[in-house]
Scaffold this motif. Structure first.
Motif, short mmCIF file in Angstrom:
data_model
loop_
_atom_site.label_atom_id
_atom_site.label_comp_id
_atom_site.label_asym_id
_atom_site.label_seq_id
_atom_site.Cartn_x
_atom_site.Cartn_y
_atom_site.Cartn_z
N GLN A 260 -3.53 2.12 -13.77
CA GLN A 260 -2.19 0.92 -13.20
C GLN A 260 -2.31 -0.01 -14.77
O GLN A 260 -2.68 0.31 -15.96
CB GLN A 260 -3.49 0.10 -12.50
N GLN B 215 1.93 2.49 -3.55
CA GLN B 215 1.49 2.24 -4.07
C GLN B 215 0.60 3.29 -4.09
O GLN B 215 0.87 4.97 -5.03
CB GLN B 215 0.10 1.83 -4.04
N ILE C 52 -4.96 4.25 -8.58
CA ILE C 52 -4.69 3.03 -9.72
C ILE C 52 -4.87 2.45 -10.32
O ILE C 52 -4.48 2.77 -11.55
CB ILE C 52 -4.59 2.39 -7.80
N LYS C 53 -6.19 2.30 -10.45
CA LYS C 53 -7.30 1.38 -11.10
C LYS C 53 -7.35 2.32 -13.16
O LYS C 53 -7.10 1.73 -13.40
CB LYS C 53 -8.29 1.27 -10.69
N GLU D 76 1.12 -1.08 -0.24
CA GLU D 76 -0.10 0.20 0.03
C GLU D 76 1.00 0.80 -0.25
O GLU D 76 0.44 1.97 -0.88
CB GLU D 76 -0.61 0.22 1.41
N SER E 101 -7.57 4.05 -4.49
CA SER E 101 -7.33 2.55 -5.48
C SER E 101 -7.77 2.87 -6.95
O SER E 101 -7.67 2.72 -7.52
CB SER E 101 -8.40 1.69 -4.65
N THR E 102 -8.60 4.25 -6.78
CA THR E 102 -9.07 5.26 -7.92
C THR E 102 -8.22 5.73 -8.73
O THR E 102 -8.24 5.13 -10.02
CB THR E 102 -10.45 6.23 -7.73
#
Length: 395
Positions: free
Chosen positions: A394, A311, A390-391, A308, A387-388
Motif C-alpha cells: 500500500q 482491494q 495490502i499492507k 473489500e 490484508s497482509t
C-alpha cells in the motif's frame, strides 16, 4: 496467449519476446558474413523510441539475403515448440547443410530470442532436468525427429540437417544428423513427397499421416519400430557437437521478428486483461514505464463492489500481470484513494516464490493457471492474507 510469439518492452527492463511457435538486443544476423546489428529495443512511454527501433529492425529484415531469410524462417520453425523451442540458440546454413544449435540458459535465450517474454532468470527451466526426466528422451527425440524430417521434406536446397543439443548430466552432447539420401532409405520413399501443400497449415496432412504419427514416438518393442529405427540411424550421444566444414551462407544468432508480427505493449496488456476478473473496471488510463505498468480502475468499482472487493481487485490484477509477464518488475494500480505498488522481488519474499512459477506454460497451447488460482488467489485474494498483501504494498 503465452504460446504465441509475444513482443514487448524494453532493453532496460521489460525486453519482450514472443514466439509463434515459443526473442534486449537487436537482431544479429550472419555474424561472419554481413549485416550485423546490436541495436536495442526500447518501448517506453516514448512513441519515438518505438518507431526508431521498428525502422532499424525493418531495414535489417529488408537487407536479408535469400539464404538468411530461409535460415531465419527455420529458426522460427525450430523455436515453435512448447518445450524445446526456447533453447534454440542459432541456425546456420552452410552450403546445403542446416546446423541448429540449442542452448540451455536464460542468458542464451535472451540473446537469440530477445522478443521472448515467457521467462525470467528464475522461471527459465533447465533442459534435461525439466524435459528429459529419468533419462526419458522420448519428447526430445520426437522434437528432433519431426523437425529434421520436416526440414528435408520442405526445403529442396537442403541435403543435411544437424541439431546439437547441449551436454547432459553425463557430459555428452545429444545430436541429430540426418542426410537426405539416408532418410529416403529409412522411409522407403522420397521425403519430398511429405512436403506441405501451399494451402495447408501446421505440418501438412501427408507429413502427419505418413510420417509424424508413425515415427515421433515408439509404438512397440519390435526391432523394426519406426521410431527406434530413426533414432538408431540419426540420433546419438557424442563427446563433441557436430561441426560442418562448409562455407557459411547464413548465420542467424538472433531471431528476426518482422514488424507486423510485433504487438505493442498496449496490445499485450489489453490481451492479458480483456477476459480476466474485474476487466470491466480497468480504464484506458494506463502507462508503460521503463520497469513496469501503471494502471487505474474506474471509481465505480468502489460504489458497486465496496472497499473489500476493490482491494481484492487490486491484488488480483497486480498478481495476474506479474505472473503473466515474468520480466515485468513493477505493477502500480490505483482505485480511488487506494493505491498499490507491487514489485516482483518483494512479492517473491511475501509468497515464497516467483509468482510466474505458478503458471505452467510448457505443457500445452493454453497456459495452466491452476496453481496460481489455488496458491495465490486462494490465499491472498479470497483467503485470509488479503490484508497482509495490502499492507505490504500500500502506498
Amino acid at each position: 496467449m503465452k504460446k504465441e510469439i509475444l513482443v514487448m518492452l524494453t532493453a532496460s527492463a521489460l525486453t519482450v519476446t514472443a514466439v509463434a511457435c515459443s526473442k534486449d538486443e537487436g537482431v544479429e544476423i550472419n555474424n561472419d558474413i554481413a549485416h550485423k546489428s546490436s541495436g536495442q529495443s526500447a518501448e517506453t512511454t516514448s512513441s519515438q523510441s518505438e518507431s526508431s527501433y521498428s525502422l532499424e529492425q525493418n531495414e535489417i529484415g529488408e537487407n536479408m539475403s535469400a539464404d538468411e531469410k530461409e535460415a531465419n524462417e527455420l529458426f522460427q520453425f525450430y523455436a515453435d515448440h512448447n518445450q524445446f523451442g526456447k533453447y534454440v540458440k542459432s541456425v546456420e546454413k552452410r552450403e546445403k547443410t542446416i546446423l541448429v544449435t540449442l542452448g540451455n540458459s536464460y542468458e542464451e535465450m535472451k540473446k537469440s530470442q530477445p522478443f521472448n517474454i515467457q521467462y525470467n532468470e528464475v522461471t527459465f527451466p533447465e533442459l534435461y532436468g525439466s524435459y528429459v526426466k529419468n533419462d526419458d528422451y522420448s519428447n526430445l527425440n520426437a522434437y528432433l525427429i519431426v523437425r529434421t524430417a520436416y526440414t528435408l521434406a520442405n526445403y529442396d536446397d537442403i541435403d543435411r540437417v544437424i541439431v546439437n543439443v547441449p551436454k547432459n548430466s553425463k557430459g555428452k552432447f545429444y545430436v541429430a544428423d540426418v542426410k537426405r539420401e539416408d532418410i529416403n532409405l529409412v522411409l522407403g520413399f522420397d521425403v519430398n513427397t511429405l512436403k506441405r501443400g501451399d494451402k495447408e497449415t501446421d505440418l501438412g496432412e501427408e507429413f502427419i499421416t505418413k510420417f509424424a504419427n508413425e515415427y515421433s514416438y515408439k509404438q512397440s518393442d519390435f526391432y523394426a519400430d519406426a521410431n527406434t529405427r530413426y533414432i538408431n540411424k540419426f540420433i546419438k550421444q557424442s563427446s563433441q557437437p557436430i561441426k560442418v566444414d562448409k562455407d557459411a551462407v547464413a548465420i542467424i544468432n538472433t531471431y528476426y521478428l518482422p514488424i507486423e508480427d510485433r504487438p505493442t505493449m498496449t496490445k499485450l496488456f489489453r490481451n492479458a486483461t480483456e477476459d480476466i476478473l474485474y476487466a470491466d473496471y480497468i480504464t484506458d488510463n494506463f502507462n508503460v514505464t521503463s520497469n513496469g505498468i501503471e494502471l487505474e480502475l474506474d471509481n465505480k468499482i468502489i460504489e458497486e463492489k465496496g472497499e473489500e472487493e476493490t482491494q481484492k481487485a487490486l491484488v488480483y490484477i497486480s498478481g495476474r500481470l506479474l505472473a503473466e509477464f515474468p520480466e515485468l518488475q513493477n505493477v502500480t494500480i490505483l482505485a480511488g484513494t487506494e493505491k498499490l505498488k507491487v514489485n516482483r522481488p518483494d512479492l517473491t519474499k511475501l509468497i515464497g516464490k516467483d509468482i510466474s512459477t505458478l503458471v505452467d506454460i510448457d505443457q500445452g497451447e493454453i497456459a495452466n493457471w491452476n496453481d496460481w488460482a489455488t496458491d495465490f488467489v486462494g490465499t491472498y485474494v479470497d483467503g485470509n492474507k488479503l490484508s497482509t498483501y495490502i499492507k505490504a504494498f500500500q502506498k
